[in-house]
Design an enzyme around this catalytic site. Structure first.
Site, PDB file in Angstrom:
ATOM      1  N   GLY A 109       0.827  -1.205   0.000  1.00 18.80           N
ATOM      2  CA  GLY A 109       0.000   0.000   0.000  1.00 18.80           C
ATOM      3  C   GLY A 109       0.858   1.249   0.000  1.00 18.80           C
ATOM      4  N   ALA A 110       0.550   2.169  -0.924  1.00 18.17           N
ATOM      5  CA  ALA A 110       1.286   3.447  -0.990  1.00 18.17           C
ATOM      6  C   ALA A 110       0.359   4.591  -0.601  1.00 18.17           C
ATOM      7  CB  ALA A 110       1.871   3.653  -2.386  1.00 18.17           C
ATOM      8  N   GLY A 111      -0.290   4.438   0.553  1.00 16.67           N
ATOM      9  CA  GLY A 111      -1.077   5.537   1.125  1.00 16.67           C
ATOM     10  C   GLY A 111      -0.149   6.359   2.013  1.00 16.67           C
ATOM     11  N   TYR A 112      -0.746   7.106   2.932  1.00 13.15           N
ATOM     12  CA  TYR A 112       0.067   7.939   3.833  1.00 13.15           C
ATOM     13  C   TYR A 112       1.079   7.093   4.595  1.00 13.15           C
ATOM     14  CZ  TYR A 112      -3.215  11.663   2.960  1.00 13.15           C
ATOM     15  OH  TYR A 112      -3.973  12.619   2.345  1.00 13.15           O
ATOM     16  N   GLU A 114     -17.091  17.592   5.544  1.00 14.55           N
ATOM     17  CA  GLU A 114     -16.175  18.195   4.555  1.00 14.55           C
ATOM     18  C   GLU A 114     -16.752  18.073   3.144  1.00 14.55           C
ATOM     19  OE1 GLU A 114     -12.105  16.820   5.140  1.00 14.55           O
ATOM     20  OE2 GLU A 114     -11.843  18.506   6.526  1.00 14.55           O
ATOM     21  N   ALA A 163      -4.920  10.371   8.793  1.00 12.36           N
ATOM     22  CA  ALA A 163      -3.669  10.504   8.045  1.00 12.36           C
ATOM     23  C   ALA A 163      -2.563  10.977   8.992  1.00 12.36           C
ATOM     24  CB  ALA A 163      -3.863  11.510   6.922  1.00 12.36           C
ATOM     25  N   GLN A 164      -2.943  11.876   9.904  1.00  8.41           N
ATOM     26  CA  GLN A 164      -1.986  12.411  10.875  1.00  8.41           C
ATOM     27  C   GLN A 164      -1.275  11.261  11.610  1.00  8.41           C
ATOM     28  OE1 GLN A 164      -2.094  15.620  14.549  1.00  8.41           O
ATOM     29  NE2 GLN A 164      -4.018  14.993  13.720  1.00  8.41           N
TER      30      GLN A 164
HETATM   31  P1  FAD Z   1      -4.743   4.929   2.559  1.00  7.50           P
HETATM   32  O1  FAD Z   1      -4.450   6.369   2.483  1.00  7.50           O
HETATM   33  O2  FAD Z   1      -6.149   4.463   2.438  1.00  7.50           O
HETATM   34  O3  FAD Z   1      -3.853   4.187   1.457  1.00  7.50           O
HETATM   35  C1  FAD Z   1      -3.945   2.813   1.196  1.00  7.50           C
HETATM   36  C2  FAD Z   1      -3.235   2.506  -0.112  1.00  7.50           C
HETATM   37  O4  FAD Z   1      -3.273   1.091  -0.331  1.00  7.50           O
HETATM   38  C3  FAD Z   1      -3.893   3.142  -1.332  1.00  7.50           C
HETATM   39  O5  FAD Z   1      -2.895   3.665  -2.182  1.00  7.50           O
HETATM   40  C4  FAD Z   1      -4.614   1.982  -2.008  1.00  7.50           C
HETATM   41  O6  FAD Z   1      -4.724   2.131  -3.424  1.00  7.50           O
HETATM   42  C5  FAD Z   1      -3.687   0.823  -1.664  1.00  7.50           C
HETATM   43  N1  FAD Z   1      -4.359  -0.473  -1.665  1.00  7.50           N
HETATM   44  C6  FAD Z   1      -5.532  -0.798  -1.074  1.00  7.50           C
HETATM   45  N2  FAD Z   1      -5.819  -2.095  -1.279  1.00  7.50           N
HETATM   46  C7  FAD Z   1      -4.805  -2.600  -2.022  1.00  7.50           C
HETATM   47  C8  FAD Z   1      -4.514  -3.893  -2.547  1.00  7.50           C
HETATM   48  N3  FAD Z   1      -5.341  -4.923  -2.349  1.00  7.50           N
HETATM   49  N4  FAD Z   1      -3.387  -4.056  -3.261  1.00  7.50           N
HETATM   50  C9  FAD Z   1      -2.535  -3.009  -3.488  1.00  7.50           C
HETATM   51  N5  FAD Z   1      -2.759  -1.780  -3.006  1.00  7.50           N
HETATM   52  C10 FAD Z   1      -3.869  -1.573  -2.293  1.00  7.50           C
HETATM   53  N6  FAD Z   1      -7.197  12.273   8.211  1.00  7.50           N
HETATM   54  C11 FAD Z   1      -6.546  13.359   8.734  1.00  7.50           C
HETATM   55  O7  FAD Z   1      -5.637  13.173   9.549  1.00  7.50           O
HETATM   56  N7  FAD Z   1      -6.870  14.632   8.362  1.00  7.50           N
HETATM   57  C12 FAD Z   1      -7.816  14.901   7.439  1.00  7.50           C
HETATM   58  O8  FAD Z   1      -8.080  16.063   7.118  1.00  7.50           O
HETATM   59  C13 FAD Z   1      -8.519  13.787   6.858  1.00  7.50           C
HETATM   60  N8  FAD Z   1      -9.433  14.013   5.901  1.00  7.50           N
HETATM   61  C14 FAD Z   1     -10.055  12.943   5.313  1.00  7.50           C
HETATM   62  C15 FAD Z   1     -10.966  13.191   4.289  1.00  7.50           C
HETATM   63  C16 FAD Z   1     -11.613  12.137   3.673  1.00  7.50           C
HETATM   64  C17 FAD Z   1     -12.587  12.422   2.553  1.00  7.50           C
HETATM   65  C18 FAD Z   1     -11.341  10.801   4.072  1.00  7.50           C
HETATM   66  C19 FAD Z   1     -12.031   9.650   3.382  1.00  7.50           C
HETATM   67  C20 FAD Z   1     -10.435  10.543   5.072  1.00  7.50           C
HETATM   68  C21 FAD Z   1      -9.776  11.612   5.707  1.00  7.50           C
HETATM   69  N9  FAD Z   1      -8.823  11.390   6.719  1.00  7.50           N
HETATM   70  C22 FAD Z   1      -8.173  12.467   7.288  1.00  7.50           C
HETATM   71  C23 FAD Z   1      -8.464  10.016   7.107  1.00  7.50           C
HETATM   72  C24 FAD Z   1      -7.238   9.569   6.274  1.00  7.50           C
HETATM   73  O9  FAD Z   1      -7.470   9.785   4.910  1.00  7.50           O
HETATM   74  C25 FAD Z   1      -6.898   8.095   6.517  1.00  7.50           C
HETATM   75  O10 FAD Z   1      -6.760   7.878   7.893  1.00  7.50           O
HETATM   76  C26 FAD Z   1      -5.590   7.760   5.779  1.00  7.50           C
HETATM   77  O11 FAD Z   1      -5.800   7.814   4.392  1.00  7.50           O
HETATM   78  C27 FAD Z   1      -5.050   6.389   6.169  1.00  7.50           C
HETATM   79  O12 FAD Z   1      -3.835   6.205   5.517  1.00  7.50           O
HETATM   80  P2  FAD Z   1      -3.319   4.744   5.122  1.00  7.50           P
HETATM   81  O13 FAD Z   1      -1.924   4.888   4.657  1.00  7.50           O
HETATM   82  O14 FAD Z   1      -3.611   3.791   6.214  1.00  7.50           O
HETATM   83  O15 FAD Z   1      -4.254   4.277   3.915  1.00  7.50           O
HETATM   84  P1  NAD Z   2     -16.839   8.449  11.162  1.00 11.70           P
HETATM   85  O1  NAD Z   2     -17.015   7.054  11.615  1.00 11.70           O
HETATM   86  O2  NAD Z   2     -15.958   9.345  11.933  1.00 11.70           O
HETATM   87  O3  NAD Z   2     -18.282   9.169  11.065  1.00 11.70           O
HETATM   88  C1  NAD Z   2     -19.390   8.495  10.535  1.00 11.70           C
HETATM   89  C2  NAD Z   2     -20.682   9.199  10.964  1.00 11.70           C
HETATM   90  O4  NAD Z   2     -21.776   8.485  10.391  1.00 11.70           O
HETATM   91  C3  NAD Z   2     -20.900   9.196  12.476  1.00 11.70           C
HETATM   92  O5  NAD Z   2     -21.248  10.494  12.884  1.00 11.70           O
HETATM   93  C4  NAD Z   2     -22.019   8.184  12.685  1.00 11.70           C
HETATM   94  O6  NAD Z   2     -22.877   8.520  13.785  1.00 11.70           O
HETATM   95  C5  NAD Z   2     -22.789   8.297  11.366  1.00 11.70           C
HETATM   96  N1  NAD Z   2     -23.555   7.085  11.015  1.00 11.70           N
HETATM   97  C6  NAD Z   2     -23.196   5.786  11.186  1.00 11.70           C
HETATM   98  N2  NAD Z   2     -24.170   4.963  10.742  1.00 11.70           N
HETATM   99  C7  NAD Z   2     -25.162   5.748  10.260  1.00 11.70           C
HETATM  100  C8  NAD Z   2     -26.424   5.492   9.659  1.00 11.70           C
HETATM  101  N3  NAD Z   2     -26.871   4.241   9.440  1.00 11.70           N
HETATM  102  N4  NAD Z   2     -27.188   6.537   9.268  1.00 11.70           N
HETATM  103  C9  NAD Z   2     -26.758   7.818   9.457  1.00 11.70           C
HETATM  104  N5  NAD Z   2     -25.581   8.121  10.037  1.00 11.70           N
HETATM  105  C10 NAD Z   2     -24.778   7.112  10.427  1.00 11.70           C
HETATM  106  O7  NAD Z   2     -16.362   8.339   9.627  1.00 11.70           O
HETATM  107  P2  NAD Z   2     -15.704   9.446   8.686  1.00 11.70           P
HETATM  108  O8  NAD Z   2     -16.350  10.762   8.856  1.00 11.70           O
HETATM  109  O9  NAD Z   2     -15.668   8.825   7.318  1.00 11.70           O
HETATM  110  O10 NAD Z   2     -14.210   9.572   9.213  1.00 11.70           O
HETATM  111  C11 NAD Z   2     -13.301   8.470   9.096  1.00 11.70           C
HETATM  112  C12 NAD Z   2     -11.976   8.841   9.723  1.00 11.70           C
HETATM  113  O11 NAD Z   2     -11.333   9.847   8.958  1.00 11.70           O
HETATM  114  C13 NAD Z   2     -12.138   9.392  11.140  1.00 11.70           C
HETATM  115  O12 NAD Z   2     -11.094   8.930  11.925  1.00 11.70           O
HETATM  116  C14 NAD Z   2     -12.026  10.884  10.952  1.00 11.70           C
HETATM  117  O13 NAD Z   2     -11.495  11.534  12.089  1.00 11.70           O
HETATM  118  C15 NAD Z   2     -11.057  10.976   9.775  1.00 11.70           C
HETATM  119  N6  NAD Z   2     -11.296  12.223   9.034  1.00 11.70           N
HETATM  120  C16 NAD Z   2     -10.692  13.333   9.509  1.00 11.70           C
HETATM  121  C17 NAD Z   2     -10.917  14.549   8.867  1.00 11.70           C
HETATM  122  C18 NAD Z   2     -10.243  15.791   9.386  1.00 11.70           C
HETATM  123  O14 NAD Z   2      -9.422  15.709  10.303  1.00 11.70           O
HETATM  124  N7  NAD Z   2     -10.519  16.955   8.840  1.00 11.70           N
HETATM  125  C19 NAD Z   2     -11.738  14.595   7.725  1.00 11.70           C
HETATM  126  C20 NAD Z   2     -12.356  13.424   7.285  1.00 11.70           C
HETATM  127  C21 NAD Z   2     -12.124  12.239   7.955  1.00 11.70           C
END
Ligand code: FAD
Ligand code: NAD
Length: 405
Positions: free
Chosen positions: A10-13, A170, A317-318
């Protein structure tokens, strides 16, 4: 002597930052390092909601992996992980089978639908570049279709976001800015468009600072978002969503339902035999999987308990980026034959939640609350800081958010 094989899945964060840290810390003759990812690019999951709303193009969200790794130190393999066999130290890929001495699992998150009927079939998900491009194009298609059908179907202009967690809020912030643009583009009266958020808990952003939550709700409501709080999504059909508040059940006709109401760790982890809770493995303090001294698990596939409140840290991601640092240090120690591994101690700097590109709110440096333009600038600084860590100034200039207002 044979160099140890380090595989990073996985090449995520988590995964990519582990590779970048290792290429700085290990010499070429100390280990073979391979990073495997299903695409040849890294995407910033934290920007995916912007791609879904169409407020930024997906190409700004993705970064070619070869642009940030030093290729004579880290090999990149584009392939999909199918299974991990920790007892045999093997990883099964779609097109290959590899063995390792040390493994890093950073396969990230996937949506958790809690078995709710019809969601997997009919809802849209924020998960990858491909999934958010689909959301953007689906919304545009619905807006385009509206004026081209003889009978006007208002549900084409109804968008439901499930969940008012950080992702839901967001996403709503971006959609609130994007909808007026789409209305102009497709000749649609803004008053016809409904943007509804359904949240099961008694408040949006449960557990977050109430004053900031109120600010976010007011700002979004001002831009026309309807909140249904304390209301749970019960079912999703091809043309509607069924929600319930206490005993009251309601069907909302909607052509677009986006599930942002929960995530879990990648299901490959538990399918491979690791004991996990919603796909997250409770890792040892040095980030190794219990019982597997050669396997590190980081990012959203790992679970670490916050002892102060006796609950897991939310997957962010943090934390993934911080885990990558500890994981790389511990791999360096093992490769060099040392056994004094570091303990992972999260250092939470704050949480900032965007409400579109021009607004945000959050808490930083302990308890300092930020609103509006100040918070929005802080959010962009955080985003750019990550790019700086990953690829230095050139990456910030190529992909960064440099328009602060
Ligand atoms: P990921 O970033 O999910 O990366 C996983 C990687 O693995 C991807 O490149 C994927 O393609 C690859 N992969 C998956 N399955 C396979 C497979 N089978 N084979 C090969 N490769 C594969 N967190 C914050 O701290 N601040 C924020 O502002 C914030 N905003 C967010 C906004 C949104 C819309 C979302 C959805 C999440 C947000 N998060 C935020 C949470 C954060 O994005 C995740 O916690 C973070 O991405 C986790 O990093 P990771 O490296 O574990 O995985
Ligand atoms: P989450 O689990 O944090 O929030 C999901 C929300 O959906 C909850 O409020 C829950 O009560 C609601 N929910 C659950 N089941 C439901 C149902 N059946 N009907 C209606 N509502 C329902 O998930 P997320 O928002 O995707 O966040 C995932 C992770 O990513 C978290 O750790 C979050 O902190 C992180 N994240 C961080 C940021 C940021 O720091 N700016 C932004 C996005 C995500």
């Amino acid at each position: 002597m044979k160099k140890p094989e380090i595989l990073i899945l996985g090449a995520g964060y988590g995964g990519l930052m582990t590779a970048v840290n290792l290429q700085k810390k290990l010499g070429v003759d100390e280990a073979h390092i391979t990073i495997i990812n299903k695409h040849d690019y890294h995407y910033q999951s934290t920007w995916l909601h912007e791609g879904a709303a169409g407020t930024i193009h997906q190409d700004q969200i993705r970064i070619p992996i070869k642009d940030v790794i030093t290729q004579h130190k880290v090999k990149f393999l584009k392939d999909t992980v199918i299974e991990i066999r920790p007892n045999e130290k093997q990883v099964i890929l779609e097109n290959n089978k590899l063995t390792y001495d040390y493994l890093v699992i950073g396969l990230g998150f996937e949506p958790e639908t809690f078995g709710i009927k019809g969601l997997k079939e009919h809802a849209l998900f924020i998960r990858s570049i491909n999934s958010v491009r689909f959301i953007r194009e689906h919304i545009e298609y619905c807006f385009a279709a509206y004026n081209n059908e003889s009978e006007k179907r208002d549900e084409l202009l109804t968008i439901v976001v499930g969940g008012a967690g950080f992702t839901g809020i967001e996403l709503l912030g971006e959609l609130a800015n994007r909808i007026p643009e789409l209305c102009r583009e497709f000749d649609i009266d803004r008053r016809k468009v409904r943007l509804i958020c359904v949240e099961a808990a008694p408040t949006a952003l449960p557990g977050f600072n109430p004053a900031l939550v109120e600010y976010a709700m007011n700002q979004l409501e001002r831009k026309g978002i309807e909140f249904k709080i304390g209301t749970a999504i019960k079912e999703c059909t091809e043309t509607s969503i069924i929600v319930a508040k206490d005993e009251n059940v309601e069907e909302i006709k909607a052509a677009t339902v986006i599930w942002a109401a929960g995530v879990r760790g990648n299901s490959i982890v538990e399918k491979s035999g690791f004991e996990a809770m919603r796909g997250r493995v409770k890792v040892n303090s040095d980030l190794r999987a219990p019982g597997y001294d050669h396997v590190f698990i980081i990012g959203d596939c790992a679970l670490v308990i916050n002892e102060e409140i006796d609950r897991p840290y939310p997957p962010t991601a943090q934390i993934a980026i911080q885990m990558a640092e500890t994981c790389a240090d511990n791999l360096v120690a093992l490769v060099r034959g040392k056994d004094n591994l570091k303990e992972f101690v999260p250092d939470i700097k704050g949480t900032v939640c965007s409400l579109g590109h021009d607004d945000a709110m959050g808490v930083v440096f302990g308890e300092k609350q930020l609103y509006g333009a100040q918070a929005s600038i802080m959010k962009k600084v955080i985003d750019n800081r990550y790019l700086w860590k990953l690829g230095g100034l050139s990456l910030v200039l190529k992909k960064g958010k440099l328009n602060f207002f």
